[in-house]
Design an enzyme around this catalytic site. Structure first.
Site, PDB file in Angstrom:
ATOM      1  N   GLY A 288     -26.124 139.288  36.877  1.00  0.00           N
ATOM      2  CA  GLY A 288     -24.848 138.622  36.575  1.00  0.00           C
ATOM      3  C   GLY A 288     -24.114 139.276  35.431  1.00  0.00           C
ATOM      4  O   GLY A 288     -24.664 140.079  34.668  1.00  0.00           O
ATOM      5  N   GLY A 289     -22.850 138.916  35.332  1.00  0.00           N
ATOM      6  CA  GLY A 289     -21.939 139.581  34.406  1.00  0.00           C
ATOM      7  C   GLY A 289     -22.113 139.169  32.954  1.00  0.00           C
ATOM      8  O   GLY A 289     -21.753 139.911  32.042  1.00  0.00           O
TER       9      GLY A 289
ATOM     10  N   TYR B 181       0.501  99.165   9.244  1.00  0.00           N
ATOM     11  CA  TYR B 181       0.955  99.481   7.877  1.00  0.00           C
ATOM     12  C   TYR B 181       0.044 100.519   7.193  1.00  0.00           C
ATOM     13  O   TYR B 181       0.411 101.675   7.065  1.00  0.00           O
ATOM     14  CB  TYR B 181       1.054  98.195   7.039  1.00  0.00           C
ATOM     15  CG  TYR B 181       1.612  98.491   5.670  1.00  0.00           C
ATOM     16  CD1 TYR B 181       2.979  98.709   5.496  1.00  0.00           C
ATOM     17  CD2 TYR B 181       0.778  98.593   4.563  1.00  0.00           C
ATOM     18  CE1 TYR B 181       3.502  99.036   4.246  1.00  0.00           C
ATOM     19  CE2 TYR B 181       1.291  98.917   3.315  1.00  0.00           C
ATOM     20  CZ  TYR B 181       2.653  99.138   3.156  1.00  0.00           C
ATOM     21  OH  TYR B 181       3.155  99.464   1.929  1.00  0.00           O
TER      22      TYR B 181
ATOM     23  N   ASP C 273     -12.378 133.992  40.762  1.00  0.00           N
ATOM     24  CA  ASP C 273     -13.373 134.656  39.915  1.00  0.00           C
ATOM     25  C   ASP C 273     -12.834 134.726  38.499  1.00  0.00           C
ATOM     26  O   ASP C 273     -11.665 135.069  38.301  1.00  0.00           O
ATOM     27  CB  ASP C 273     -13.617 136.086  40.443  1.00  0.00           C
ATOM     28  CG  ASP C 273     -15.058 136.526  40.251  1.00  0.00           C
ATOM     29  OD1 ASP C 273     -15.709 136.016  39.331  1.00  0.00           O
ATOM     30  OD2 ASP C 273     -15.508 137.394  41.032  1.00  0.00           O
TER      31      ASP C 273
ATOM     32  N   ASP D 222      -3.346 103.483  13.060  1.00  0.00           N
ATOM     33  CA  ASP D 222      -4.430 104.404  12.680  1.00  0.00           C
ATOM     34  C   ASP D 222      -5.792 103.745  12.748  1.00  0.00           C
ATOM     35  O   ASP D 222      -6.804 104.388  12.508  1.00  0.00           O
ATOM     36  CB  ASP D 222      -4.238 104.898  11.242  1.00  0.00           C
ATOM     37  CG  ASP D 222      -4.635 103.823  10.255  1.00  0.00           C
ATOM     38  OD1 ASP D 222      -4.132 102.693  10.396  1.00  0.00           O
ATOM     39  OD2 ASP D 222      -5.478 104.101   9.374  1.00  0.00           O
TER      40      ASP D 222
ATOM     41  N   HIS E 133     -16.896 132.258  30.751  1.00  0.00           N
ATOM     42  CA  HIS E 133     -16.904 133.400  31.674  1.00  0.00           C
ATOM     43  C   HIS E 133     -16.281 133.068  33.022  1.00  0.00           C
ATOM     44  O   HIS E 133     -16.090 133.947  33.850  1.00  0.00           O
ATOM     45  CB  HIS E 133     -18.344 133.893  31.872  1.00  0.00           C
ATOM     46  CG  HIS E 133     -18.901 134.539  30.641  1.00  0.00           C
ATOM     47  ND1 HIS E 133     -18.988 135.896  30.477  1.00  0.00           N
ATOM     48  CD2 HIS E 133     -19.357 134.010  29.487  1.00  0.00           C
ATOM     49  CE1 HIS E 133     -19.486 136.180  29.290  1.00  0.00           C
ATOM     50  NE2 HIS E 133     -19.725 135.044  28.662  1.00  0.00           N
TER      51      HIS E 133
ATOM     52  N   ARG F 187     -29.005 131.428  30.279  1.00  0.00           N
ATOM     53  CA  ARG F 187     -30.078 132.390  30.559  1.00  0.00           C
ATOM     54  C   ARG F 187     -30.216 133.425  29.459  1.00  0.00           C
ATOM     55  O   ARG F 187     -29.218 133.879  28.917  1.00  0.00           O
ATOM     56  CB  ARG F 187     -29.750 133.162  31.844  1.00  0.00           C
ATOM     57  CG  ARG F 187     -30.164 132.490  33.128  1.00  0.00           C
ATOM     58  CD  ARG F 187     -31.643 132.271  33.167  1.00  0.00           C
ATOM     59  NE  ARG F 187     -31.974 131.427  34.307  1.00  0.00           N
ATOM     60  CZ  ARG F 187     -32.483 131.877  35.437  1.00  0.00           C
ATOM     61  NH1 ARG F 187     -32.707 133.144  35.605  1.00  0.00           N
ATOM     62  NH2 ARG F 187     -32.788 131.049  36.404  1.00  0.00           N
TER      63      ARG F 187
ATOM     64  N   LYS G  25     -17.242 134.134  46.071  1.00  0.00           N
ATOM     65  CA  LYS G  25     -17.009 135.576  46.195  1.00  0.00           C
ATOM     66  C   LYS G  25     -16.320 135.953  47.500  1.00  0.00           C
ATOM     67  O   LYS G  25     -15.964 137.118  47.699  1.00  0.00           O
ATOM     68  CB  LYS G  25     -18.327 136.348  46.051  1.00  0.00           C
ATOM     69  CG  LYS G  25     -19.069 136.083  44.729  1.00  0.00           C
ATOM     70  CD  LYS G  25     -18.359 136.651  43.517  1.00  0.00           C
ATOM     71  CE  LYS G  25     -19.147 136.392  42.226  1.00  0.00           C
ATOM     72  NZ  LYS G  25     -18.424 136.818  41.021  1.00  0.00           N
TER      73      LYS G  25
ATOM     74  N   TYR H  35     -29.124 122.173  35.242  1.00  0.00           N
ATOM     75  CA  TYR H  35     -28.782 123.525  35.706  1.00  0.00           C
ATOM     76  C   TYR H  35     -28.250 123.528  37.145  1.00  0.00           C
ATOM     77  O   TYR H  35     -27.079 123.805  37.385  1.00  0.00           O
ATOM     78  CB  TYR H  35     -30.006 124.435  35.542  1.00  0.00           C
ATOM     79  CG  TYR H  35     -29.756 125.845  35.993  1.00  0.00           C
ATOM     80  CD1 TYR H  35     -28.792 126.622  35.372  1.00  0.00           C
ATOM     81  CD2 TYR H  35     -30.473 126.402  37.050  1.00  0.00           C
ATOM     82  CE1 TYR H  35     -28.537 127.917  35.800  1.00  0.00           C
ATOM     83  CE2 TYR H  35     -30.231 127.696  37.479  1.00  0.00           C
ATOM     84  CZ  TYR H  35     -29.258 128.445  36.849  1.00  0.00           C
ATOM     85  OH  TYR H  35     -29.006 129.727  37.282  1.00  0.00           O
TER      86      TYR H  35
END
Ligand code: ADQ
Length: 721
Positions: free
Chosen positions: A36-37, A488, A366, A671, A164, A16, A272, A86
């Site tokens: 929001g934070g 090898y 949280d 490898d 977050h 956002r 929450k 989303y």
């Protein structure tokens, strides 16, 4: 914020933007500040340093021109992307997963592809405007694949990520079908920041256990391909001075009837713990009658994610609980719970924080929780008490809060009672200490620290040590005879311009000899080279050799093996060799290895390699062989369903019988892509190591960076007790 940093422009990206656009069916378009934070975290850094912020506006259109001190850029999402990326993958899969609520995790097969596609779009948009000395700062769980796509476009980009939310522990995280893809996406960053050390540690566990990467826990670094990724805890703070000022200036709240205020402030989210909190308040009224009619519980909830079913159900559940509890205890003059389902303007929120007697912050989980910090900053009058869930990241530092287990309704009720009756001196001491910490560790200090770390040059991990092998395979190998399979080129010897130059170093030769000298250790060399070639390169007769990717095998104590179809393909390879030869010029050449041929083009000018490889692949396919890309080479392999995995199992069976897995332990190191067949065949049966710095997925259990790490392993094996 002083700009302490040596980068030109700061480019932030988050799902956002700090403003959201709403286009109601009727009436004009509305521009709102996003809740929001996350916004509270990014905005101060950008205001101080300038730069750009990319994100979704919540509706189609271009970002509004606002005087913020930095530029906003909208990344558009189609309605189906909003649904799948989303609401779907981000909010219905990753959000509950990271909050350790696996029963709420929804796994919809199509959402992942859309999530990845949207992340790619963010990467393309960033790449389009990235200067050579810019710093990219990605935010949160919506954009965990962006760095990977950005690095494909701009390999030298400097990228930081801040998560977050919590990072789930290994046991929960691995529930995610795309667990490895997501980790690889994150590891394309240079720095990954978390709120608290526990989340960083969960992340390191997952990287080590799911990707087999080497992790230095003390230095919090990861060896990821050719790069080193730094991980760290950067606890987020708030803009303390702004909250304090607002609290000092805001007019009084409406709750001035003498009742004491217990305050809850949240986005309406199941993490929450709002229903549990309501039940705890009910229990308080049941058990501690003295608070009836003297206390009100004000719960503010900002509407959030109402398109997701779980959130709609939660809203209904809260409405019902509030109604029931108010019906049970309330009367004409007193309503115990005041529930406001809306956002409040900053000054009204600050006033409420200030006038509350108890901040009741009880999330079930949280990342940090900024409400706890905002409450503390606004307590400018008579200090109240913060009751804080142990399961919030904030609890790791806010030690003076009264801490609770939010699931334990009785425990929360008792602590709430204690908070409402706490003696003045205790209350004041706790609040002043909380305030001092938050004032010092505010959002500006956080931004400075994180950006300084992101701009600092990376330091690589120290070379592998014996303790590393002890930890990885000590218990696995102890007391067992070992069979150690080794490729090898690129595993025992450095890759060289010409195969004849890929010699063993003196140290490697010594380490091999020391291993081979142990009666309880057998070495098997498995190579794409012809058998005689690889045997002469290693030069130790007592070992088992598997040449031609295992189509021919010889060694002491076993019948020589040659795949029955080999002769047939050797003849056909003789006819194919001149055809490939005809394509070669200017240093390109064909190596004949019996049934396999390799066209090498390392010496050729880079722009001529791809057309030659393409022509070689066509000739190889037309001759009925399988073309396989190798390092600066294309290989013609006979279409025989036999690979290094079959070869390894054949050696084990021939030398140790059908029940070999009960009598010994197996280690395999290689490898090459052809070693992946062996990693898969030995999955669950042996310890497998992929060598090299390339960052492609592997079926091996662990990764080792280079030939010198293999030498260290052989030395450890030779010396093991
Ligand atoms: P959030 O889950 O949004 O953030 P939080 O940190 O508590 O959680 O931030 C909420 C923000 O919304 C606060 O700034 C608060 O003031 C505001 N807010 C809540 N209710 C409001 C209301 N009714 N009116 C006005 N404002 C309201 C995510 C993570 C957190 C992490 C932050 C920042 O889930 O754990 O702390 O990001 O990293």
């Amino acid at each position: 914020m002083d700009p302490p940093v040596n980068f030109d422009q700061l480019i932030c990206a988050s799902n956002r933007l700090p403003v959201t656009i709403r286009r109601p069916r009727r009436g004009p378009t509305e521009v709102e500040r996003s809740s929001g934070g996350l916004v509270a975290a990014i905005d101060p850094a950008l205001r101080a340093l300038g730069g750009r912020w990319l994100g979704w506006l919540g509706a189609p259109g271009t970002a509004p021109e606002l005087d913020l001190g930095y530029a906003l850029e909208a990344v558009e999402l189609s309605p189906s992307e909003v649904r799948r990326y989303y609401h779907g993958y981000s909010n219905s899969t990753l959000w509950p997963l990271f909050h350790t609520l696996p029963e709420r995790v929804r796994l919809e097969p199509h959402n992942w592809a859309t999530y990845d596609a949207v992340n790619r779009r963010f990467a393309e948009r960033i790449a389009g405007q990235l200067g050579p000395k810019d710093l990219v700062w990605l935010h949160d769980y919506h954009l965990l694949r962006t760095a990977l796509h950005l690095r494909e476009l701009r390999p030298d980009a400097r990228i930081a990520l801040f998560l977050h939310v919590p990072f789930a522990p290994y046991d929960v995280y691995r529930v995610l079908p795309q667990s490895r893809d997501l980790l690889r996406g994150m590891l394309a960053c240079d720095l990954i920041g978390f709120h608290v050390p526990g989340y960083a540690s969960n992340f390191l566990d997952c990287v080590e256990r799911l990707l087999g990467e080497r992790v230095d826990r003390d230095a919090e670094r990861i060896e990821h391909g050719a790069r080193t990724v730094q991980v760290g805890a950067f606890p987020l703070g708030i803009d303390y001075a702004a909250f304090e000022k607002r609290a000092r200036e805001a007019p009084a709240t409406d709750w001035d009837s003498g009742e004491r205020i217990v305050l809850g402030v949240d986005r309406l989210d199941y993490t929450k713990g709002i229903p549990e909190r309501l039940l705890a308040f009910e229990r308080l009224l049941e058990r501690f009658h003295e608070h009836r009619r003297r206390v009100v519980f004000v719960q503010l909830a900002v509407p959030s994610r109402h398109q997701v079913t779980d959130y709609r159900n939660l809203k209904r559940q809260i409405d019902e609980l509030v109604g029931r509890i108010n019906g049970r205890f309330g009367d004409a003059r007193w309503t115990p719970i005041h529930y406001l389902y809306r956002s409040l303007r900053p000054e009204r929120l600050a006033a409420l924080y200030r006038d509350a007697d108890v901040g009741l912050v009880t999330p079930l989980r949280d990342g940090m929780n900024l409400v706890a910090k905002e409450f503390v900053a606004c307590q400018v009058g008579e200090p109240g008490v913060l009751v804080l869930s142990r399961l919030a990241g904030a609890a790791e530092s806010m030690e003076e809060a009264l801490r609770v287990n939010p699931y334990n309704v009785d425990g929360v009720a008792e602590t709430l009672h204690r908070a409402l009756t706490l003696p003045d001196d205790d209350r004041i001491a706790r609040m002043r200490a909380l305030q001092q910490r938050e004032r010092e560790h505010d959002v500006h200090a956080w931004g400075r620290e994180l950006l300084a770390a992101a701009a600092a040059p990376a330091t690589t991990l120290a070379p592998v040590r014996p303790e590393d092998f002890e930890r990885w395979i000590g218990r696995f190998a102890r007391g067992w005879p070992l069979v150690v399979f080794l490729d090898y080129d690129g595993t025992l010897a450095e890759i060289a311009p010409h195969p004849s130059e890929a010699q063993l170093s003196a140290g490697m030769r010594e380490a091999l000899a020391a291993c081979a000298a142990r009666k309880d250790t057998e070495l098997v060399i498995v190579s794409g080279r012809a058998l005689d070639d690889v045997r002469s390169m290693v030069g130790v007769d007592s070992l088992v050799y598997a040449g031609n990717h295992g189509l021919e095998i010889e060694g002491p104590g076993m019948e020589p093996f040659e795949h029955p179809d080999l002769t047939h393909y050797e003849e056909r390879a003789l006819r194919l060799a001149p055809e490939l030869d005809a394509l070669c010029s200017d240093g390109a050449w064909v190596e004949e290895k019996g049934a396999t041929l390799t066209l090498h083009f390392r010496e050729l000018a880079p722009e001529r390699r791809a057309p030659l490889a393409q022509a070689a692949r066509e000739v190889i396919s037309a001759a009925g062989f399988q073309p396989r890309d190798a390092r600066c080479a294309v290989e013609a392999r006979p279409p025989i369903a036999w690979d290094k995995g079959h070869a390894a199992l054949h050696v084990l069976r021939e030398r140790h019988g059908q029940a070999w897995s009960t009598a010994l332990r197996v280690i395999y190191a290689g490898d090459d892509d052809t070693d992946e067949d062996a990693f898969r065949a030995l999955q669950g049966l042996g310890a497998t190591f992929r060598i090299g710095t390339a960052d492609q997925p592997t079926s091996a259990r662990r990764r080792l960076r280079d030939v010198s790490a293999v030498e260290a392993m052989l030395r450890w094996l030779a010396a093991r007790s």
